[in-house]
Design an enzyme around this catalytic site. Structure first.
Site, PDB file in Angstrom:
ATOM      1  N   PRO A   1       0.853  -1.193   0.000  1.00 34.57           N
ATOM      2  CG  PRO A   1       0.347  -0.722   2.243  1.00 34.57           C
ATOM      3  CD  PRO A   1       1.175  -1.647   1.363  1.00 34.57           C
TER       4      PRO A   1
ATOM      5  CB  ALA B   1      -3.217   2.830   3.993  1.00 38.71           C
ATOM      6  CG  ASN B   2      -5.965   1.718  -1.423  1.00 39.86           C
ATOM      7  OD1 ASN B   2      -6.155   2.864  -1.032  1.00 39.86           O
ATOM      8  ND2 ASN B   2      -6.362   1.288  -2.598  1.00 39.86           N
ATOM      9  NE  ARG B   3      -9.823  -4.064   4.078  1.00 36.46           N
ATOM     10  CZ  ARG B   3      -9.902  -3.975   5.403  1.00 36.46           C
ATOM     11  NH1 ARG B   3      -8.871  -4.302   6.162  1.00 36.46           N
ATOM     12  NH2 ARG B   3     -11.007  -3.556   5.967  1.00 36.46           N
ATOM     13  CB  SER B   4      -1.831  -3.724  -0.347  1.00 33.48           C
ATOM     14  OG  SER B   4      -0.837  -4.443  -1.033  1.00 33.48           O
TER      15      SER B   4
END
Ligand code: CTP
Ligand code: CA
Length: 224
Positions: A21, A33-36
Site C-alpha cells: 500500500p 491507506a488501501n489494504r494490501s
C-alpha cells in the site's frame, strides 16, 4: 551456480515492480491507506529475478520481508513511490501491483490532531494522488511491456478494460476482491489477464504460482 541450468530468459532485462500500500499521513500518528499485504507484488519481483531480470522493487509499508535477489526501495507515500519508480527508469518491464492510495490529505498536520471534549469529528479535505502507472504508461522512457493490476469488487472486466486504455498499459491483471472471495490478504489469487486482444482466465492458485506464471508470460512477450 555453475551447475544451475535454470533458463534465464529475462537476463539483461530491467524490471520495476511496485508493491504494497501507500500510507498518506493525516498527522504524525495517523494515515489513510488501501489494504494490501504486498504478497502478490513481492512474489512477482522474486519471480522476475528468478528468470534473470534486474529487478527494482518499490514497496510501500508491508510486514513481509524483502525478497532475495532484488533491489528494494522502501517508500511510504504515493509521491515517494512515483519518485522512486521514475528514478528506476529506463526499464524493459514494469509491473504495477501496489495498492496506491488514490487520495491524500490536502493539509497534513505537522502536529498530532487532538480530541477536545465537545469538539465534533474533523472533516478531512483530500486531494488526488499522482497515478504512477498512468505516468509510466505515458512516459517518454515508457517500458516496452507494462502490466497493471485491478482489484475490483464489481464490473471487474469492464473496469479492467477501461484501465488498460486510461493508463497506457499492455495488460491488466484483474482480480475480484469482494469480501466473499476471501482473496484480500490471503495467500491465493484468482486472476484474469485483460488485454486489447481479449481475456485469459487463470485458475485459482497460490500467489507465488500467479507470480511465476506472470513472469514467464512477461518473458515470452519480451522475447525477440
Ligand atoms: N495505480 C497507480 N497509481 C495510482 C493508482 C493506481 O500506479 N495512484 C496503479 C495500480 O498499481 C494498479 C492500477 O493502477 O496497477 C489500477 O489501480 P486501481 O486502484 O485498480 O485503479 P484506479 O485508477 O485507482 O481506479 P479505482 O481505484 O477507482 O478503481
Ligand atoms: Ca485506486
Amino acid at each position: 551456480a555453475l551447475l544451475d541450468d535454470t533458463p534465464r530468459p529475462l537476463a539483461g532485462k530491467r524490471a520495476i515492480v511496485t508493491s504494497g500500500p501507500t500510507h498518506e499521513p493525516i498527522d504524525p500518528v495517523r494515515y489513510i491507506a488501501n489494504r494490501s499485504s504486498g504478497r502478490q507484488g513481492h512474489a512477482i519481483a522474486a519471480a522476475l529475478a528468478a528468470l534473470g531480470a534486474d529487478v527494482t522493487l518499490v514497496s510501500g509499508p508491508v510486514s513481509i520481508p524483502d525478497p532475495a535477489g532484488v533491489k528494494v526501495i522502501h517508500v511510504e507515500r504515493a509521491a515517494e513511490m512515483l519518485e522512486a519508480v521514475l528514478g528506476a527508469l529506463p526499464a524493459d518491464l514494469a509491473v504495477m501491483v501496489a495498492a496506491v492510495a488514490d487520495w491524500r490529505v490536502a493539509a497534513e498536520s505537522a502536529r498530532k490532531i487532538k480530541k477536545k471534549p465537545g469538539d465534533k469529528a474533523p472533516t478531512l479535505a483530500m486531494t488526488e494522488n499522482p497515478d504512477i502507472l498512468k505516468t509510466v504508461g505515458h512516459h517518454a522512457a515508457r517500458p516496452k511491456l507494462i502490466i497493471g493490476f485491478a482489484a475490483e469488487t464489481h464490473d471487474i472486466l469492464a473496469n479492467a478494460r477501461t484501465k488498460l486504455d486510461a493508463k497506457g498499459a499492455d495488460f491488466i491483471v484483474a482480480n475480484d476482491v469482494s469480501p466473499e472471495t476471501g482473496i484480500m490478504g490471503g495467500t491465493r489469487n484468482s486472476v484474469k489477464i485483460v488485454s486489447r486482444d481479449g481475456i485469459d482466465e487463470w485458475p485459482e492458485m497460490d500467489k507465488e504460482a500467479v507470480a511465476a506464471r506472470l513472469a514467464a508470460f512477461a518473458a515470452e512477450r519480451l522475447a525477440p
